[in-house]
Design a protein around this motif. Structure first.
Motif, PDB file in Angstrom:
ATOM      1  N   GLY A  82       1.543  21.126  -1.316  1.00  0.00           N
ATOM      2  CA  GLY A  82       1.197  21.011  -2.731  1.00  0.00           C
ATOM      3  C   GLY A  82       1.876  19.850  -3.432  1.00  0.00           C
ATOM      4  N   ASP A  83       3.166  19.629  -3.155  1.00  0.00           N
ATOM      5  CA  ASP A  83       3.874  18.526  -3.811  1.00  0.00           C
ATOM      6  C   ASP A  83       3.302  17.178  -3.392  1.00  0.00           C
ATOM      7  OD1 ASP A  83       5.541  20.275  -5.145  1.00  0.00           O
ATOM      8  OD2 ASP A  83       7.070  20.247  -3.563  1.00  0.00           O
ATOM      9  N   ARG A  84       3.044  17.028  -2.106  1.00  0.00           N
ATOM     10  CA  ARG A  84       2.480  15.767  -1.614  1.00  0.00           C
ATOM     11  C   ARG A  84       1.079  15.567  -2.188  1.00  0.00           C
ATOM     12  NH1 ARG A  84       2.729  12.716   3.301  1.00  0.00           N
ATOM     13  NH2 ARG A  84       4.951  12.794   3.041  1.00  0.00           N
ATOM     14  N   GLN A  85       0.315  16.645  -2.333  1.00  0.00           N
ATOM     15  CA  GLN A  85      -1.032  16.523  -2.880  1.00  0.00           C
ATOM     16  C   GLN A  85      -0.989  16.084  -4.337  1.00  0.00           C
ATOM     17  OE1 GLN A  85      -3.394  20.052  -2.538  1.00  0.00           O
ATOM     18  NE2 GLN A  85      -5.284  18.897  -2.477  1.00  0.00           N
ATOM     19  N   ARG A  86      -0.037  16.605  -5.116  1.00  0.00           N
ATOM     20  CA  ARG A  86       0.102  16.164  -6.504  1.00  0.00           C
ATOM     21  C   ARG A  86       0.506  14.689  -6.567  1.00  0.00           C
ATOM     22  NH1 ARG A  86       1.269  21.537  -7.059  1.00  0.00           N
ATOM     23  NH2 ARG A  86       3.418  21.427  -6.358  1.00  0.00           N
ATOM     24  N   GLN A  87       1.420  14.269  -5.703  1.00  0.00           N
ATOM     25  CA  GLN A  87       1.815  12.860  -5.666  1.00  0.00           C
ATOM     26  C   GLN A  87       0.626  11.986  -5.261  1.00  0.00           C
ATOM     27  OE1 GLN A  87       5.011  12.858  -2.856  1.00  0.00           O
ATOM     28  NE2 GLN A  87       6.586  13.189  -4.419  1.00  0.00           N
ATOM     29  N   LEU A  88      -0.147  12.461  -4.297  1.00  0.00           N
ATOM     30  CA  LEU A  88      -1.308  11.709  -3.842  1.00  0.00           C
ATOM     31  C   LEU A  88      -2.339  11.575  -4.962  1.00  0.00           C
ATOM     32  CD1 LEU A  88      -2.713  10.372  -1.416  1.00  0.00           C
ATOM     33  CD2 LEU A  88      -3.637  12.608  -0.845  1.00  0.00           C
ATOM     34  N   GLY A  89      -2.584  12.655  -5.703  1.00  0.00           N
ATOM     35  CA  GLY A  89      -3.520  12.596  -6.825  1.00  0.00           C
ATOM     36  C   GLY A  89      -3.056  11.628  -7.896  1.00  0.00           C
ATOM     37  N   ALA A  90      -1.764  11.666  -8.213  1.00  0.00           N
ATOM     38  CA  ALA A  90      -1.225  10.744  -9.212  1.00  0.00           C
ATOM     39  C   ALA A  90      -1.330   9.301  -8.724  1.00  0.00           C
ATOM     40  CB  ALA A  90       0.233  11.098  -9.520  1.00  0.00           C
ATOM     41  N   ALA A  91      -1.089   9.066  -7.437  1.00  0.00           N
ATOM     42  CA  ALA A  91      -1.175   7.710  -6.884  1.00  0.00           C
ATOM     43  C   ALA A  91      -2.626   7.216  -6.898  1.00  0.00           C
ATOM     44  CB  ALA A  91      -0.621   7.677  -5.468  1.00  0.00           C
ATOM     45  N   LEU A  92      -3.576   8.111  -6.629  1.00  0.00           N
ATOM     46  CA  LEU A  92      -4.982   7.700  -6.663  1.00  0.00           C
ATOM     47  C   LEU A  92      -5.419   7.359  -8.085  1.00  0.00           C
ATOM     48  CD1 LEU A  92      -6.610  10.200  -4.154  1.00  0.00           C
ATOM     49  CD2 LEU A  92      -6.518   7.717  -3.936  1.00  0.00           C
TER      50      LEU A  92
END
Length: 157
Positions: A82-92
């Motif tokens: 979940g944390d990596r997915q939130r970071q990935l969404g913010a980066a996208l």
């Protein structure tokens, strides 16, 4: 306006402790499922002449919920939690790597997610066009001999 209300709701729920946040989200999902179930039963009662079977909509509803849950869990696991997915969404969204990110790891991950989003956009657009065509065919079939020429010429009467 609805997007700002949704964003506000997400911010309020996001500030809750994890257990309370899960309960609020579960209650919201249960509410949406109940509303969808009621809509399906009402639609079944309005369309058909047969008595309404209250158990019939449960199968598709449960299948949709189960498939969506499994798909979301699979995607979360694939991206590293979940944390990596939130970071990935913010980066996208920002088109920038996180401050502590290793470019050798994150660049291929971001490129893969962008390709997946593009494929999803193309697939979703095709599915929407197919759905519209199917609805028009269904309306034409149900209407029978009615004059449906206005559908073929852009909706003009």
């Amino acid at each position: 306006m609805p997007w700002t209300a949704l964003r506000s709701w997400r911010q309020r729920v996001g500030g809750l402790p994890r257990r309370q946040r899960r309960l609020v989200v579960a209650a919201a999902v249960a509410g949406w499922l109940a509303a969808t179930y009621g809509l399906l039963v009402a639609l079944q009662a309005a369309v058909g002449d047969d008595p309404v079977d209250l158990l019939q909509p449960l199968g598709p509803l449960a299948g949709t919920l189960g498939g969506t849950t499994l798909g979301l869990r699979w995607q979360r696991r694939r991206t590293g939690g979940g944390d990596r997915q939130r970071q990935l969404g913010a980066a996208l969204r920002s088109r920038r790597l996180p401050a502590d990110a290793d470019p050798a790891v994150w660049r291929p991950l971001l490129a893969g997610e962008q390709r997946a989003l593009r494929r999803l956009l193309v697939t979703g657009s095709g599915a929407l066009v197919l759905l519209v065509v199917l609805v028009v065919v269904l309306v034409a079939t149900l209407a029978g001999d009615a004059d449906l020429g206005h559908l073929a010429v852009g909706g003009g009467l």
